[in-house]
Structure formats: C-alpha cells, structure tokens
Write an enzyme that holds these catalytic residues in place. Structure first.
Site, PDB file in Angstrom:
ATOM      1  N   LYS A 284     -30.406  53.134  -8.304  1.00 27.72           N
ATOM      2  CA  LYS A 284     -29.888  53.666  -7.142  1.00 27.72           C
ATOM      3  C   LYS A 284     -28.439  53.107  -6.967  1.00 27.72           C
ATOM      4  O   LYS A 284     -27.407  53.835  -6.542  1.00 27.72           O
ATOM      5  CB  LYS A 284     -30.568  53.139  -6.097  1.00 27.72           C
TER       6      LYS A 284
ATOM      7  N   GLN B  46     -36.827  49.472   0.335  1.00 24.72           N
ATOM      8  CA  GLN B  46     -37.791  49.754  -0.901  1.00 24.72           C
ATOM      9  C   GLN B  46     -39.440  49.298  -0.738  1.00 24.72           C
ATOM     10  O   GLN B  46     -39.556  48.384  -0.149  1.00 24.72           O
ATOM     11  CB  GLN B  46     -37.357  49.073  -2.024  1.00 24.72           C
TER      12      GLN B  46
ATOM     13  N   ASP C 175     -34.875  58.090   3.335  1.00 23.59           N
ATOM     14  CA  ASP C 175     -36.250  58.411   2.794  1.00 23.59           C
ATOM     15  C   ASP C 175     -36.813  59.558   3.270  1.00 23.59           C
ATOM     16  O   ASP C 175     -37.912  60.231   2.808  1.00 23.59           O
ATOM     17  CB  ASP C 175     -36.946  57.120   2.724  1.00 23.59           C
TER      18      ASP C 175
HETATM   19  N1  GUN Z   1     -41.134  53.050  -3.862  1.00 22.63           N
HETATM   20  C1  GUN Z   1     -41.371  54.154  -4.456  1.00 22.63           C
HETATM   21  N2  GUN Z   1     -40.715  55.222  -4.104  1.00 22.63           N
HETATM   22  C2  GUN Z   1     -39.974  54.951  -3.231  1.00 22.63           C
HETATM   23  C3  GUN Z   1     -39.158  55.932  -2.533  1.00 22.63           C
HETATM   24  O1  GUN Z   1     -38.879  56.799  -2.884  1.00 22.63           O
HETATM   25  N3  GUN Z   1     -38.441  55.205  -1.338  1.00 22.63           N
HETATM   26  C4  GUN Z   1     -38.930  53.888  -1.199  1.00 22.63           C
HETATM   27  N4  GUN Z   1     -38.152  53.392   0.015  1.00 22.63           N
HETATM   28  N5  GUN Z   1     -39.644  53.083  -1.754  1.00 22.63           N
HETATM   29  C5  GUN Z   1     -40.238  53.760  -2.698  1.00 22.63           C
END
Ligand code: GUN
Length: 284
Positions: free
Chosen positions: A53, A97, A120
């Site tokens: 990311k 996350q 998100d």
């Molecule tokens: N863990 C796995 N996929 C995601 C996601 O799309 N966002 C977040 N914040 N954590 C994750």
C-alpha cells in the site's frame, strides 16, 4: 476459452490515471491526498499488504504515512492515535489494518475513525450509505471487483451471482453492490448446505472463503465468471487462491488469477477513495 481477468494491468492503468488527477489536485488546489495506514503487531501477511500500500501510494503522488504499533498497545491508546489523525488536515484517509490483536475490539476501533476518512468503508455510517443505495466509501475489495466487471464488459443485470463468504470486508458489501446492478444474489457461508449445488447455479461466482483451492470444477457452471478473492499460502509458502485455477479455467468464461487478480485492485480502490476524500475536502 477462458478470458483471464488481468487485475494487475487494470490496477496499473487506473493508478496512472490517478497519478495525473493527483497532480491536478496539487496544482489547482494545493492539496496532496494523504493516507495513513496503522498496523498493530507483526502479522506477516499484514506486513506485506502494508508495504505494498505504501509503495503504491507514494508512486501515485500521495502523502503516505505508516504507523507501526506494538502488539501490546491498549485499545484506548490506539483510539487516541486515530483521533489525532481525524483532526490532521493533511490526512484524508485512515486505514487500520485488520485483524487486530484479540484484546482490542475492532468494532470500537472502526467507530473511532471519522466516517469521512474511513477509506475502508467499514464504519457503520458508510455501511448504512451502501445499504441504502447511496454508497460513499465502499470496502475496497468489492469495489475493485466491480471495476473489473465494468472493464471487461461483464453485464450483471438479471444474472445469478453467488458469493462464498459473508465477511464485512468482502461478502456482505459485495452482495449489496451486485444488487445495485440488478443481479440476483445468493450469499453463502460455512453453514450453507449442498454448497456445490448452489454454486453451480451461478452465472457469477465470487469466492472469499480463505481456504486454498477450495473451489474445484464441480462447484462451477460451464461459462460462469469466477472471481477468486483468496490469498492463502500452500505448504511450500506459495501464494494460492481459493479456486483450483487449472480445473476451473476449463469451465469458466472469465477467471481471476492469484496473484495478479483481485489483490492489486484492492489497493487501487483504496487510493481512489483517498483521492475522492481529498477532492471532497477541497470543496468544503
Ligand atoms: N485486512 C484484510 N483486508 C483488509 C482490508 O481491506 N482493510 C483492512 N483495514 N484490513 C484488511
């Protein structure tokens, strides 16, 4: 012959368009979209996602911050950090996350994020917007899958879409996005009976179950579109999807590979939504 949906190429195309939009926002409004990713603990899969990311955000011209916190941080401390970013005008997107350590209540953490910065789309305010048919911030993986349908001209109207997996991150928001496009949706899960019989009725099959090579040819109707959201490691540490690719490629009309399918699109939508949040902040 199956058409392989190239998520990597589509992600690169959208990210390079995004880089141009970011330059324009900078020169016209003096705003640089800012994303902060908060990572608690040292889950190896999360480390990889977070690094990817950060790399993509910087390449597209974003301001990118990563906050790495100890596994032992308490819930209140984490909430205080989020509140600081809620107030920080240089940050337009906040992502915590998941998964979080078990002593932290992830629902309380998500509630602490300003819904305007919830890139998100996990905050109940954004879930409500999505389910009432006025989506604002949408969970990134289903949003990326919708972009793939659009790019490949896959029509959803009246189609039977079957989703395996009912998570808040993928399955549930995916169902709503497909309903919005007039698909008929079946949302299946670990307690669904006669699963292969249900999935073999699908025109569109979306698999987000988190078990390597779970979906074999007998789950799939001839000519179905199959989207594999899985990210699993096999015994040799190799990244594999939830779908038995070779077998299913013999039957499907469209199929996403792992890696190079859904994964790159998730990051792309995260950046797109951060950009949109920054753009909205310019008109406030
Ligand atoms: N863990 C796995 N996929 C995601 C996601 O799309 N966002 C977040 N914040 N954590 C994750």
């Amino acid at each position: 012959m199956v058409t392989v949906i190239d998520g990597k190429a589509l992600a690169q195309k959208i990210q390079s368009q995004l880089a141009e939009k970011v330059q324009k926002l900078k020169s016209e409004h003096g705003i640089v979209p800012g994303l902060v990713v908060i990572l608690v603990g040292d889950n190896p899969a999360s480390q990889v996602y977070v690094r990817n990311k950060e790399r993509s955000a910087l390449a597209a011209g974003f301001k990118s911050e990563t906050v790495r916190l100890s596994e032992s941080i308490c819930q209140e401390e984490l909430i205080t950090i989020i509140q600081q970013y809620n107030l920080d005008q240089s940050i337009h997107g906040i992502l915590v996350q998941l998964p979080l350590p078990s002593h932290i209540n992830d629902k309380k953490i998500i509630l602490a994020i300003d819904p305007k910065k919830d890139v998100d789309g996990f905050h109940p305010m954004n879930t409500g917007h999505l389910w009432s048919g006025r989506p604002l911030m949408v969970p990134c993986t289903p949003a990326g899958i919708m972009e793939m349908f659009s790019e490949y001209g896959i029509d959803l109207e009246g189609k039977h879409a079957v989703i395996i997996g009912r998570s808040n991150i993928v399955g549930k928001p995916m169902a709503q996005l497909l309903l919005d496009k007039n698909a008929t949706v079946t949302l299946t899960h670990s307690r669904t009976r006669h699963l292969p019989q249900v999935t073999s009725q699908a025109d569109i099959l979306i698999v987000a179950i988190g078990q390597g090579h779970f979906v074999t040819a007998d789950f799939v109707k001839e000519g179905a579109v199959v989207i594999d959201v899985g990210m699993n490691r096999d015994d040799n540490g190799k990244l594999i999807g939830d779908v038995e690719y070779e077998q299913v490629a013999e039957k499907a009309s469209y199929l996403t590979p792992v890696p190079g399918g859904v994964g790159p699109m998730t990051i792309t939508m995260l950046l797109e939504q951060t950009y949109q949040a920054a753009l909205r902040s310019a008109s406030q």
